[in-house]
Design a protein around this motif. Structure first.
Motif, PDB file in Angstrom:
ATOM      1  N   TYR A  73     -23.520  -4.414  31.526  1.00 46.28           N
ATOM      2  CA  TYR A  73     -22.403  -4.335  30.828  1.00 46.28           C
ATOM      3  C   TYR A  73     -22.060  -3.513  29.797  1.00 46.28           C
ATOM      4  O   TYR A  73     -20.753  -3.184  29.507  1.00 46.28           O
ATOM      5  N   GLY A  74     -23.220  -3.142  29.155  1.00 45.12           N
ATOM      6  CA  GLY A  74     -22.933  -1.978  28.126  1.00 45.12           C
ATOM      7  C   GLY A  74     -22.376  -0.483  28.747  1.00 45.12           C
ATOM      8  O   GLY A  74     -21.715   0.181  28.143  1.00 45.12           O
ATOM      9  N   LEU A  75     -22.786  -0.359  29.822  1.00 43.74           N
ATOM     10  CA  LEU A  75     -22.459   1.081  30.575  1.00 43.74           C
ATOM     11  C   LEU A  75     -21.053   0.718  30.892  1.00 43.74           C
ATOM     12  O   LEU A  75     -20.421   1.678  30.739  1.00 43.74           O
ATOM     13  N   ARG A  76     -20.589  -0.516  31.413  1.00 44.84           N
ATOM     14  CA  ARG A  76     -19.428  -0.604  31.907  1.00 44.84           C
ATOM     15  C   ARG A  76     -18.502  -0.695  30.627  1.00 44.84           C
ATOM     16  O   ARG A  76     -17.434   0.012  30.463  1.00 44.84           O
ATOM     17  N   ALA A  77     -18.877  -1.159  29.587  1.00 40.49           N
ATOM     18  CA  ALA A  77     -17.916  -1.038  28.332  1.00 40.49           C
ATOM     19  C   ALA A  77     -17.805   0.278  27.463  1.00 40.49           C
ATOM     20  O   ALA A  77     -16.719   0.645  27.387  1.00 40.49           O
ATOM     21  N   PHE A  78     -18.975   1.293  28.027  1.00 42.51           N
ATOM     22  CA  PHE A  78     -19.272   2.568  27.536  1.00 42.51           C
ATOM     23  C   PHE A  78     -18.056   3.346  28.404  1.00 42.51           C
ATOM     24  O   PHE A  78     -17.345   4.134  27.912  1.00 42.51           O
ATOM     25  N   LYS A  82     -14.847   0.976  25.110  1.00 45.24           N
ATOM     26  CA  LYS A  82     -15.052   0.041  23.983  1.00 45.24           C
ATOM     27  C   LYS A  82     -16.367   0.440  23.355  1.00 45.24           C
ATOM     28  O   LYS A  82     -17.627  -0.368  23.844  1.00 45.24           O
ATOM     29  N   THR A  83     -16.389   1.255  22.382  1.00 46.22           N
ATOM     30  CA  THR A  83     -17.617   1.618  21.735  1.00 46.22           C
ATOM     31  C   THR A  83     -18.348   0.752  20.982  1.00 46.22           C
ATOM     32  O   THR A  83     -19.530   0.514  21.216  1.00 46.22           O
ATOM     33  N   ARG A  84     -17.682  -0.132  20.176  1.00 49.20           N
ATOM     34  CA  ARG A  84     -18.219  -1.366  19.536  1.00 49.20           C
ATOM     35  C   ARG A  84     -19.040  -2.347  20.334  1.00 49.20           C
ATOM     36  O   ARG A  84     -20.088  -2.681  20.219  1.00 49.20           O
ATOM     37  N   GLN A  85     -18.308  -2.936  21.680  1.00 53.85           N
ATOM     38  CA  GLN A  85     -18.975  -3.641  22.512  1.00 53.85           C
ATOM     39  C   GLN A  85     -20.034  -2.849  23.146  1.00 53.85           C
ATOM     40  O   GLN A  85     -21.385  -3.499  23.393  1.00 53.85           O
ATOM     41  N   SER A  86     -20.058  -1.670  23.343  1.00 50.82           N
ATOM     42  CA  SER A  86     -21.060  -0.947  24.187  1.00 50.82           C
ATOM     43  C   SER A  86     -22.325  -0.838  23.181  1.00 50.82           C
ATOM     44  O   SER A  86     -23.362  -1.059  23.627  1.00 50.82           O
ATOM     45  N   GLN A  87     -22.274  -0.374  21.893  1.00 51.14           N
ATOM     46  CA  GLN A  87     -23.200  -0.457  21.080  1.00 51.14           C
ATOM     47  C   GLN A  87     -24.023  -1.974  20.897  1.00 51.14           C
ATOM     48  O   GLN A  87     -25.178  -2.073  21.024  1.00 51.14           O
ATOM     49  N   MET A  88     -23.079  -2.913  20.975  1.00 50.35           N
ATOM     50  CA  MET A  88     -23.749  -4.268  20.656  1.00 50.35           C
ATOM     51  C   MET A  88     -24.496  -4.598  22.065  1.00 50.35           C
ATOM     52  O   MET A  88     -25.571  -5.128  21.581  1.00 50.35           O
ATOM     53  N   LEU A  89     -23.899  -4.302  22.960  1.00 54.77           N
ATOM     54  CA  LEU A  89     -24.942  -4.547  24.404  1.00 54.77           C
ATOM     55  C   LEU A  89     -25.993  -3.647  24.509  1.00 54.77           C
ATOM     56  O   LEU A  89     -27.076  -4.312  24.788  1.00 54.77           O
TER      57      LEU A  89
END
Length: 117
Positions: A73-78, A82-89
């Motif tokens: 999910y973090g790679l998908r957000a990146f 979606k940098t904030r969501q990517s960082q949180m994941l």
């Protein structure tokens, strides 16, 4: 001048066994003093071993799934920007990895402390 004399050393040839004679029996395991090998109870398939290990320590597979899920999910957000969501994941992934490592260590200690059957 005196001629240099070579010291007389008797011919030392290694002891040779008769052809076809072996110093130990190859069909038997070697005997090691103070060591008693454990007998294997039975051969397990991958599925049987995986299920047994999961029942012994269920937190390791949970941590592995959590780590993989947070990474995906973090790679998908990146990729979506979606940098904030990517960082949180990615922080969640680090937490899940730590959880998995702690679960492995606890599992090793509980296995070591179990009385042998």
């Amino acid at each position: 001048m005196a001629a240099a004399a070579t010291p007389a050393v008797p011919d030392q040839q290694p002891k040779v066994q008769a052809p076809g004679q072996v110093p130990f029996d190859l069909s038997e395991p070697p005997v090691i003093e103070g060591f008693t090998p454990l007998t294997k109870a039975k051969d397990e398939s991958f599925k049987e071993k995986f299920l047994r290990k999961t029942k012994e320590n269920p937190f390791v597979p949970i941590g592995c799934v959590g780590t993989a899920g947070a990474l995906m999910y973090g790679l998908r957000a990146f990729h979506q920007g979606k940098t904030r969501q990517s960082q949180m994941l990615m922080r969640g992934r680090i937490f899940a990895q730590g959880f998995t490592v702690v679960a492995i260590i606890v599992g090793v200690f509980t296995t070591a402390l179990k009385p042998k059957q």
